[in-house]
Design a protein around this motif. Structure first.
Motif, PDB file in Angstrom:
ATOM      1  N   MET A   1       0.832  -1.209   0.000  1.00 50.21           N
ATOM      2  CA  MET A   1       0.000   0.000   0.000  1.00 50.21           C
ATOM      3  C   MET A   1       0.865   1.257   0.000  1.00 50.21           C
ATOM      4  SD  MET A   1      -3.082  -0.987  -0.254  1.00 50.21           S
ATOM      5  CE  MET A   1      -4.049   0.422   0.204  1.00 50.21           C
ATOM      6  N   GLY A   2       1.960   1.217   0.753  1.00 49.97           N
ATOM      7  CA  GLY A   2       2.868   2.357   0.790  1.00 49.97           C
ATOM      8  C   GLY A   2       3.483   2.642  -0.570  1.00 49.97           C
ATOM      9  N   ILE A   3       3.900   1.593  -1.260  1.00 52.61           N
ATOM     10  CA  ILE A   3       4.495   1.769  -2.587  1.00 52.61           C
ATOM     11  C   ILE A   3       3.472   2.353  -3.554  1.00 52.61           C
ATOM     12  CG2 ILE A   3       5.431   0.557  -4.596  1.00 52.61           C
ATOM     13  CD1 ILE A   3       6.836  -1.348  -2.601  1.00 52.61           C
ATOM     14  N   PHE A   4       2.245   1.860  -3.515  1.00 53.75           N
ATOM     15  CA  PHE A   4       1.230   2.379  -4.425  1.00 53.75           C
ATOM     16  C   PHE A   4       0.762   3.786  -4.045  1.00 53.75           C
ATOM     17  CE2 PHE A   4       0.647  -2.112  -5.808  1.00 53.75           C
ATOM     18  CZ  PHE A   4       1.008  -1.889  -7.130  1.00 53.75           C
ATOM     19  N   ALA A   5       1.115   4.261  -2.868  1.00 54.40           N
ATOM     20  CA  ALA A   5       0.824   5.645  -2.498  1.00 54.40           C
ATOM     21  C   ALA A   5       1.830   6.610  -3.136  1.00 54.40           C
ATOM     22  CB  ALA A   5       0.843   5.807  -0.980  1.00 54.40           C
ATOM     23  N   LEU A   6       2.965   6.061  -3.595  1.00 52.05           N
ATOM     24  CA  LEU A   6       3.979   6.879  -4.251  1.00 52.05           C
ATOM     25  C   LEU A   6       3.624   7.067  -5.726  1.00 52.05           C
ATOM     26  CD1 LEU A   6       7.141   5.121  -2.750  1.00 52.05           C
ATOM     27  CD2 LEU A   6       6.032   7.211  -1.935  1.00 52.05           C
ATOM     28  N   ASP A   7       4.255   8.044  -6.363  1.00 52.55           N
ATOM     29  CA  ASP A   7       4.059   8.291  -7.793  1.00 52.55           C
ATOM     30  C   ASP A   7       4.999   7.378  -8.567  1.00 52.55           C
ATOM     31  OD1 ASP A   7       3.824   9.192 -10.378  1.00 52.55           O
ATOM     32  OD2 ASP A   7       4.256  11.293  -9.909  1.00 52.55           O
ATOM     33  N   LEU A   8       4.475   6.297  -9.112  1.00 50.48           N
ATOM     34  CA  LEU A   8       5.304   5.323  -9.812  1.00 50.48           C
ATOM     35  C   LEU A   8       5.814   5.842 -11.156  1.00 50.48           C
ATOM     36  CD1 LEU A   8       3.452   1.977  -9.006  1.00 50.48           C
ATOM     37  CD2 LEU A   8       5.346   3.073  -7.793  1.00 50.48           C
ATOM     38  N   GLY A   9       5.339   6.982 -11.580  1.00 50.00           N
ATOM     39  CA  GLY A   9       5.833   7.607 -12.796  1.00 50.00           C
ATOM     40  C   GLY A   9       7.146   8.349 -12.576  1.00 50.00           C
ATOM     41  N   GLU A  10       7.520   8.512 -11.327  1.00 47.71           N
ATOM     42  CA  GLU A  10       8.742   9.228 -10.962  1.00 47.71           C
ATOM     43  C   GLU A  10       9.735   8.265 -10.302  1.00 47.71           C
ATOM     44  OE1 GLU A  10       9.333  12.455 -11.588  1.00 47.71           O
ATOM     45  OE2 GLU A  10       7.370  12.601 -12.564  1.00 47.71           O
ATOM     46  N   LEU A  11      10.991   8.702 -10.223  1.00 48.95           N
ATOM     47  CA  LEU A  11      12.004   7.900  -9.526  1.00 48.95           C
ATOM     48  C   LEU A  11      11.698   7.849  -8.041  1.00 48.95           C
ATOM     49  CD1 LEU A  11      15.347   9.050 -11.187  1.00 48.95           C
ATOM     50  CD2 LEU A  11      14.028   6.990 -11.633  1.00 48.95           C
ATOM     51  N   ILE A  12      12.075   6.754  -7.413  1.00 48.94           N
ATOM     52  CA  ILE A  12      11.873   6.550  -5.978  1.00 48.94           C
ATOM     53  C   ILE A  12      13.238   6.322  -5.351  1.00 48.94           C
ATOM     54  CG2 ILE A  12      10.811   5.063  -4.236  1.00 48.94           C
ATOM     55  CD1 ILE A  12       8.777   4.250  -6.481  1.00 48.94           C
ATOM     56  N   LYS A  13      13.466   6.964  -4.223  1.00 50.85           N
ATOM     57  CA  LYS A  13      14.740   6.818  -3.525  1.00 50.85           C
ATOM     58  C   LYS A  13      14.678   5.606  -2.599  1.00 50.85           C
ATOM     59  CE  LYS A  13      18.060   9.821  -1.309  1.00 50.85           C
ATOM     60  NZ  LYS A  13      18.243  11.152  -0.699  1.00 50.85           N
ATOM     61  N   LEU A  14      15.606   4.684  -2.792  1.00 53.37           N
ATOM     62  CA  LEU A  14      15.740   3.485  -1.972  1.00 53.37           C
ATOM     63  C   LEU A  14      16.817   3.776  -0.937  1.00 53.37           C
ATOM     64  CD1 LEU A  14      15.082   0.343  -1.811  1.00 53.37           C
ATOM     65  CD2 LEU A  14      17.094   0.049  -3.237  1.00 53.37           C
ATOM     66  N   GLU A  15      16.481   3.727   0.347  1.00 51.99           N
ATOM     67  CA  GLU A  15      17.436   4.020   1.411  1.00 51.99           C
ATOM     68  C   GLU A  15      17.709   2.770   2.227  1.00 51.99           C
ATOM     69  OE1 GLU A  15      15.697   7.347   3.515  1.00 51.99           O
ATOM     70  OE2 GLU A  15      16.728   8.736   2.182  1.00 51.99           O
ATOM     71  N   PHE A  16      18.999   2.559   2.529  1.00 56.84           N
ATOM     72  CA  PHE A  16      19.410   1.340   3.223  1.00 56.84           C
ATOM     73  C   PHE A  16      20.710   1.591   3.968  1.00 56.84           C
ATOM     74  CE2 PHE A  16      20.660   1.516  -1.172  1.00 56.84           C
ATOM     75  CZ  PHE A  16      22.022   1.282  -1.142  1.00 56.84           C
ATOM     76  N   ASP A  17      21.049   0.672   4.865  1.00 57.43           N
ATOM     77  CA  ASP A  17      22.282   0.733   5.640  1.00 57.43           C
ATOM     78  C   ASP A  17      23.477   0.588   4.697  1.00 57.43           C
ATOM     79  OD1 ASP A  17      24.386   0.428   7.408  1.00 57.43           O
ATOM     80  OD2 ASP A  17      23.408  -1.118   8.603  1.00 57.43           O
ATOM     81  N   ALA A  18      24.443   1.483   4.810  1.00 57.07           N
ATOM     82  CA  ALA A  18      25.614   1.483   3.924  1.00 57.07           C
ATOM     83  C   ALA A  18      26.372   0.159   3.965  1.00 57.07           C
ATOM     84  CB  ALA A  18      26.541   2.639   4.280  1.00 57.07           C
ATOM     85  N   GLU A  19      26.359  -0.519   5.105  1.00 55.12           N
ATOM     86  CA  GLU A  19      27.045  -1.808   5.225  1.00 55.12           C
ATOM     87  C   GLU A  19      26.414  -2.887   4.350  1.00 55.12           C
ATOM     88  OE1 GLU A  19      27.246  -2.941   9.307  1.00 55.12           O
ATOM     89  OE2 GLU A  19      28.339  -1.147   9.892  1.00 55.12           O
ATOM     90  N   LYS A  20      25.198  -2.686   3.930  1.00 55.79           N
ATOM     91  CA  LYS A  20      24.475  -3.670   3.111  1.00 55.79           C
ATOM     92  C   LYS A  20      24.504  -3.302   1.629  1.00 55.79           C
ATOM     93  CE  LYS A  20      23.120  -5.856   6.794  1.00 55.79           C
ATOM     94  NZ  LYS A  20      23.606  -7.166   7.148  1.00 55.79           N
ATOM     95  N   SER A  21      25.348  -2.389   1.256  1.00 58.05           N
ATOM     96  CA  SER A  21      25.393  -1.871  -0.109  1.00 58.05           C
ATOM     97  C   SER A  21      25.561  -2.960  -1.166  1.00 58.05           C
ATOM     98  CB  SER A  21      26.521  -0.844  -0.230  1.00 58.05           C
ATOM     99  OG  SER A  21      26.562  -0.324  -1.519  1.00 58.05           O
ATOM    100  N   GLY A  22      26.451  -3.898  -0.938  1.00 57.59           N
ATOM    101  CA  GLY A  22      26.683  -4.973  -1.907  1.00 57.59           C
ATOM    102  C   GLY A  22      25.460  -5.832  -2.120  1.00 57.59           C
ATOM    103  N   VAL A  23      24.771  -6.152  -1.035  1.00 59.43           N
ATOM    104  CA  VAL A  23      23.565  -6.977  -1.110  1.00 59.43           C
ATOM    105  C   VAL A  23      22.477  -6.235  -1.886  1.00 59.43           C
ATOM    106  CG1 VAL A  23      21.718  -8.035   0.262  1.00 59.43           C
ATOM    107  CG2 VAL A  23      24.081  -8.161   1.048  1.00 59.43           C
ATOM    108  N   VAL A  24      22.293  -4.975  -1.555  1.00 60.21           N
ATOM    109  CA  VAL A  24      21.255  -4.178  -2.209  1.00 60.21           C
ATOM    110  C   VAL A  24      21.544  -4.041  -3.701  1.00 60.21           C
ATOM    111  CG1 VAL A  24      20.266  -1.860  -2.365  1.00 60.21           C
ATOM    112  CG2 VAL A  24      20.561  -2.936  -0.132  1.00 60.21           C
TER     113      VAL A  24
END
Length: 79
Positions: free
Chosen positions: A43-66
């Motif tokens: 529901m949260g994702i569909f509340a965003l504007d999917l026509g625009e870029l979305i910023k994915l935020e995560f822990d820097a230590e997990k950068s390789g996995v992401v």
């Protein structure tokens, strides 16, 4: 905290994205403008504007996995 910009253009992409996020053992958030939602929230994702870029935020230590898991969705990576 590290981030990358992703694009989720179709319902199928959103479903695949959530399937991947659900398997992670750490939190990932999506941010667009003033909105921030957990990446596991359909529901949260569909509340965003999917026509625009979305910023994915995560822990820097997990950068390789992401980067590995979300490569098909990443449009631009922030250093």
């Amino acid at each position: 905290m590290k981030s990358a910009f992703i694009r989720l253009s179709t319902i199928k992409e959103v479903q695949e994205f959530i399937k991947i996020v659900s398997r992670l053992d750490f939190e990932v958030d999506l941010k667009q403008g003033r909105y921030r939602v957990p990446a596991t929230s359909l529901m949260g994702i569909f509340a965003l504007d999917l026509g625009e870029l979305i910023k994915l935020e995560f822990d820097a230590e997990k950068s390789g996995v992401v980067t590995r898991f979300f490569a098909p969705f990443i449009v631009e990576e922030n250093k």
